[in-house]
Motif scaffolding. Structure first.
Motif, PDB file in Angstrom:
ATOM      1  N   LYS A 163      51.190 -37.182  61.974  1.00  0.00           N
ATOM      2  CA  LYS A 163      51.954 -38.274  62.576  1.00  0.00           C
ATOM      3  C   LYS A 163      51.925 -38.251  64.095  1.00  0.00           C
ATOM      4  O   LYS A 163      51.767 -39.305  64.739  1.00  0.00           O
ATOM      5  CB  LYS A 163      53.411 -38.218  62.090  1.00  0.00           C
ATOM      6  N   TYR A 164      52.061 -37.080  64.689  1.00  0.00           N
ATOM      7  CA  TYR A 164      52.260 -36.994  66.137  1.00  0.00           C
ATOM      8  C   TYR A 164      51.027 -36.589  66.938  1.00  0.00           C
ATOM      9  O   TYR A 164      50.933 -36.926  68.115  1.00  0.00           O
ATOM     10  CB  TYR A 164      53.394 -36.006  66.444  1.00  0.00           C
ATOM     11  N   ALA A 165      50.100 -35.845  66.338  1.00  0.00           N
ATOM     12  CA  ALA A 165      48.951 -35.340  67.089  1.00  0.00           C
ATOM     13  C   ALA A 165      47.730 -36.242  66.919  1.00  0.00           C
ATOM     14  O   ALA A 165      47.286 -36.491  65.797  1.00  0.00           O
ATOM     15  CB  ALA A 165      48.618 -33.914  66.637  1.00  0.00           C
ATOM     16  N   HIS A 166      47.215 -36.723  68.023  1.00  0.00           N
ATOM     17  CA  HIS A 166      45.982 -37.506  68.022  1.00  0.00           C
ATOM     18  C   HIS A 166      44.873 -36.550  68.483  1.00  0.00           C
ATOM     19  O   HIS A 166      44.657 -36.358  69.683  1.00  0.00           O
ATOM     20  CB  HIS A 166      46.118 -38.705  68.953  1.00  0.00           C
ATOM     21  N   ILE A 167      44.210 -35.933  67.508  1.00  0.00           N
ATOM     22  CA  ILE A 167      43.325 -34.800  67.790  1.00  0.00           C
ATOM     23  C   ILE A 167      41.888 -35.234  68.077  1.00  0.00           C
ATOM     24  O   ILE A 167      41.301 -36.024  67.333  1.00  0.00           O
ATOM     25  CB  ILE A 167      43.324 -33.807  66.611  1.00  0.00           C
ATOM     26  N   LYS A 168      41.343 -34.698  69.158  1.00  0.00           N
ATOM     27  CA  LYS A 168      39.930 -34.874  69.495  1.00  0.00           C
ATOM     28  C   LYS A 168      39.272 -33.497  69.420  1.00  0.00           C
ATOM     29  O   LYS A 168      39.703 -32.560  70.091  1.00  0.00           O
ATOM     30  CB  LYS A 168      39.773 -35.463  70.899  1.00  0.00           C
ATOM     31  N   ARG A 208      53.817 -26.342  54.253  1.00  0.00           N
ATOM     32  CA  ARG A 208      52.517 -26.954  54.561  1.00  0.00           C
ATOM     33  C   ARG A 208      52.606 -28.475  54.536  1.00  0.00           C
ATOM     34  O   ARG A 208      52.063 -29.152  55.415  1.00  0.00           O
ATOM     35  CB  ARG A 208      51.472 -26.468  53.565  1.00  0.00           C
ATOM     36  N   LYS A 209      53.303 -29.004  53.554  1.00  0.00           N
ATOM     37  CA  LYS A 209      53.412 -30.453  53.433  1.00  0.00           C
ATOM     38  C   LYS A 209      54.183 -31.040  54.609  1.00  0.00           C
ATOM     39  O   LYS A 209      53.752 -32.032  55.216  1.00  0.00           O
ATOM     40  CB  LYS A 209      54.104 -30.820  52.116  1.00  0.00           C
ATOM     41  N   ILE A 210      55.314 -30.433  54.949  1.00  0.00           N
ATOM     42  CA  ILE A 210      56.153 -30.943  56.038  1.00  0.00           C
ATOM     43  C   ILE A 210      55.430 -30.878  57.376  1.00  0.00           C
ATOM     44  O   ILE A 210      55.350 -31.875  58.112  1.00  0.00           O
ATOM     45  CB  ILE A 210      57.480 -30.146  56.118  1.00  0.00           C
ATOM     46  N   LEU A 211      54.873 -29.713  57.701  1.00  0.00           N
ATOM     47  CA  LEU A 211      54.273 -29.535  59.017  1.00  0.00           C
ATOM     48  C   LEU A 211      52.944 -30.270  59.152  1.00  0.00           C
ATOM     49  O   LEU A 211      52.611 -30.762  60.236  1.00  0.00           O
ATOM     50  CB  LEU A 211      54.127 -28.048  59.325  1.00  0.00           C
ATOM     51  N   ASN A 212      52.181 -30.363  58.079  1.00  0.00           N
ATOM     52  CA  ASN A 212      50.947 -31.156  58.134  1.00  0.00           C
ATOM     53  C   ASN A 212      51.270 -32.623  58.370  1.00  0.00           C
ATOM     54  O   ASN A 212      50.534 -33.330  59.075  1.00  0.00           O
ATOM     55  CB  ASN A 212      50.142 -30.989  56.839  1.00  0.00           C
ATOM     56  N   GLY A 240      64.236 -23.311  68.211  1.00  0.00           N
ATOM     57  CA  GLY A 240      64.652 -24.172  67.121  1.00  0.00           C
ATOM     58  C   GLY A 240      64.934 -25.597  67.548  1.00  0.00           C
ATOM     59  O   GLY A 240      65.032 -26.499  66.706  1.00  0.00           O
ATOM     60  N   LYS A 241      65.084 -25.816  68.858  1.00  0.00           N
ATOM     61  CA  LYS A 241      65.378 -27.151  69.367  1.00  0.00           C
ATOM     62  C   LYS A 241      64.116 -27.893  69.820  1.00  0.00           C
ATOM     63  O   LYS A 241      64.200 -29.021  70.304  1.00  0.00           O
ATOM     64  CB  LYS A 241      66.369 -27.057  70.541  1.00  0.00           C
ATOM     65  N   GLU A 242      62.963 -27.263  69.668  1.00  0.00           N
ATOM     66  CA  GLU A 242      61.721 -27.913  70.056  1.00  0.00           C
ATOM     67  C   GLU A 242      61.416 -29.071  69.104  1.00  0.00           C
ATOM     68  O   GLU A 242      61.582 -28.948  67.889  1.00  0.00           O
ATOM     69  CB  GLU A 242      60.576 -26.899  70.065  1.00  0.00           C
ATOM     70  N   LYS A 243      60.981 -30.197  69.662  1.00  0.00           N
ATOM     71  CA  LYS A 243      60.738 -31.397  68.863  1.00  0.00           C
ATOM     72  C   LYS A 243      59.342 -31.950  69.110  1.00  0.00           C
ATOM     73  O   LYS A 243      58.851 -31.966  70.238  1.00  0.00           O
ATOM     74  CB  LYS A 243      61.785 -32.464  69.192  1.00  0.00           C
ATOM     75  N   PHE A 244      58.711 -32.421  68.048  1.00  0.00           N
ATOM     76  CA  PHE A 244      57.387 -33.026  68.155  1.00  0.00           C
ATOM     77  C   PHE A 244      57.453 -34.346  68.907  1.00  0.00           C
ATOM     78  O   PHE A 244      58.389 -35.126  68.753  1.00  0.00           O
ATOM     79  CB  PHE A 244      56.791 -33.268  66.764  1.00  0.00           C
ATOM     80  N   GLN A 245      56.418 -34.572  69.736  1.00  0.00           N
ATOM     81  CA  GLN A 245      56.263 -35.820  70.469  1.00  0.00           C
ATOM     82  C   GLN A 245      54.828 -36.318  70.248  1.00  0.00           C
ATOM     83  O   GLN A 245      53.925 -35.534  70.013  1.00  0.00           O
ATOM     84  CB  GLN A 245      56.481 -35.581  71.978  1.00  0.00           C
ATOM     85  N   HIS A 246      54.627 -37.617  70.314  1.00  0.00           N
ATOM     86  CA  HIS A 246      53.269 -38.148  70.205  1.00  0.00           C
ATOM     87  C   HIS A 246      52.437 -37.654  71.390  1.00  0.00           C
ATOM     88  O   HIS A 246      52.881 -37.718  72.540  1.00  0.00           O
ATOM     89  CB  HIS A 246      53.294 -39.679  70.184  1.00  0.00           C
ATOM     90  N   ALA A 247      51.245 -37.132  71.102  1.00  0.00           N
ATOM     91  CA  ALA A 247      50.420 -36.593  72.181  1.00  0.00           C
ATOM     92  C   ALA A 247      48.945 -36.564  71.780  1.00  0.00           C
ATOM     93  O   ALA A 247      48.605 -36.423  70.602  1.00  0.00           O
ATOM     94  CB  ALA A 247      50.868 -35.171  72.538  1.00  0.00           C
ATOM     95  N   ASP A 248      48.093 -36.718  72.780  1.00  0.00           N
ATOM     96  CA  ASP A 248      46.658 -36.525  72.595  1.00  0.00           C
ATOM     97  C   ASP A 248      46.378 -35.031  72.702  1.00  0.00           C
ATOM     98  O   ASP A 248      46.764 -34.391  73.693  1.00  0.00           O
ATOM     99  CB  ASP A 248      45.869 -37.279  73.666  1.00  0.00           C
ATOM    100  N   VAL A 249      45.745 -34.482  71.689  1.00  0.00           N
ATOM    101  CA  VAL A 249      45.438 -33.045  71.653  1.00  0.00           C
ATOM    102  C   VAL A 249      43.932 -32.862  71.604  1.00  0.00           C
ATOM    103  O   VAL A 249      43.249 -33.473  70.769  1.00  0.00           O
ATOM    104  CB  VAL A 249      46.094 -32.371  70.433  1.00  0.00           C
TER     105      VAL A 249
END
Length: 232
Positions: A32-37, A23-27, A176-185
């Motif tokens: 960090k990466y998701a700009h949520i609206k 929970r700590k890691i994924l939150n 397993g190779k999927e990586k987070f990217q900055h994105a508007d969600v």
């Protein structure tokens, strides 16, 4: 991103510690990466009793984002069993409450478990398409969602989500190779709906198809037209 070695090491921890760390890691990644609206939050604040949330599915990050937004509703996610086979996605499984289901099959045990959970007062979130859309456009919903709704008669709350396909893009070769990217969600929560009533002149199959179409279009109406696919 956390390395594959570290993910495997974390997955060797005792369950309670694994859940806490996951929970700590994924939150942290979502923050960090998701700009949520968020839109339509008022549609869930007044709901009491068990609810069946239904959403379109674009990315393995969908559940993480929705779990954060629906935190107070403490939803249980219906998740494909294959997510447990990958060390990274297994972190996500440990972060949220899940009921495993075998994709692309009539998993009667899973459906039975979901029905019991709803009747027991739990909130459930399911992705009716059964898999992530590889194009971003909605694909046909599976009949299991209709069966669950019909057997429990709980309110159905549609959710539209987009931008997560950029937040954690699909890797068709190895999840397993999927990586987070900055994105508007963007997340759009619709008003609760109920299954339509059966017409006198339609058989069970026709009714099921019409009801599923109604559920899926209730989701499609919450997202941009480019994402609606076969439910435009």
């Amino acid at each position: 991103m956390i390395s594959g070695f570290m993910v495997k090491l974390i997955n060797m921890l005792p369950d309670k510690l694994l859940i806490c760390l996951s929970r700590k890691i994924l939150n942290n990644y979502i923050d960090k990466y998701a700009h949520i609206k968020l839109e339509g939050e008022e549609n869930i604040n007044k709901i009491k009793g068990p609810v069946l949330f239904v959403s379109n599915h674009l990315s393995n990050s969908d559940g993480l984002v929705l779990n954060k937004i629906l935190k107070e509703k403490n939803p249980t996610f219906v998740a494909g069993v294959k997510l447990n086979e990958n060390s990274l996605t297994r972190l996500g499984i440990h972060m949220v409450k899940t009921i495993p289901i075998k994709p692309n099959s009539a998993d009667k045990d899973a459906i039975s478990n979901v029905v019991k959970a709803l009747k027991g007062g739990q909130n459930i979130l399911i992705f009716p398409e059964g898999t992530r859309s590889r194009t971003g456009a909605m694909i046909e919903g599976k009949k299991g969602t209709f069966l669950i709704a019909k057997m429990t008669k709980v309110p159905i709350v549609p959710i539209g989500i987009w931008g997560t396909e950029k937040l954690l893009p699909i890797n068709n070769e190895d999840m397993g190779k999927e990586k987070f990217q900055h994105a508007d969600v963007c997340v759009n929560i619709g008003k609760p709906i109920e299954l339509p009533k059966i017409n006198k002149d339609e058989n069970k199959k026709e009714y099921r198809e019409r009801a599923m179409d109604y559920i899926m279009k209730s989701i499609a109406n919450l997202i941009p037209e480019d994402y609606r696919g076969m439910y435009k």
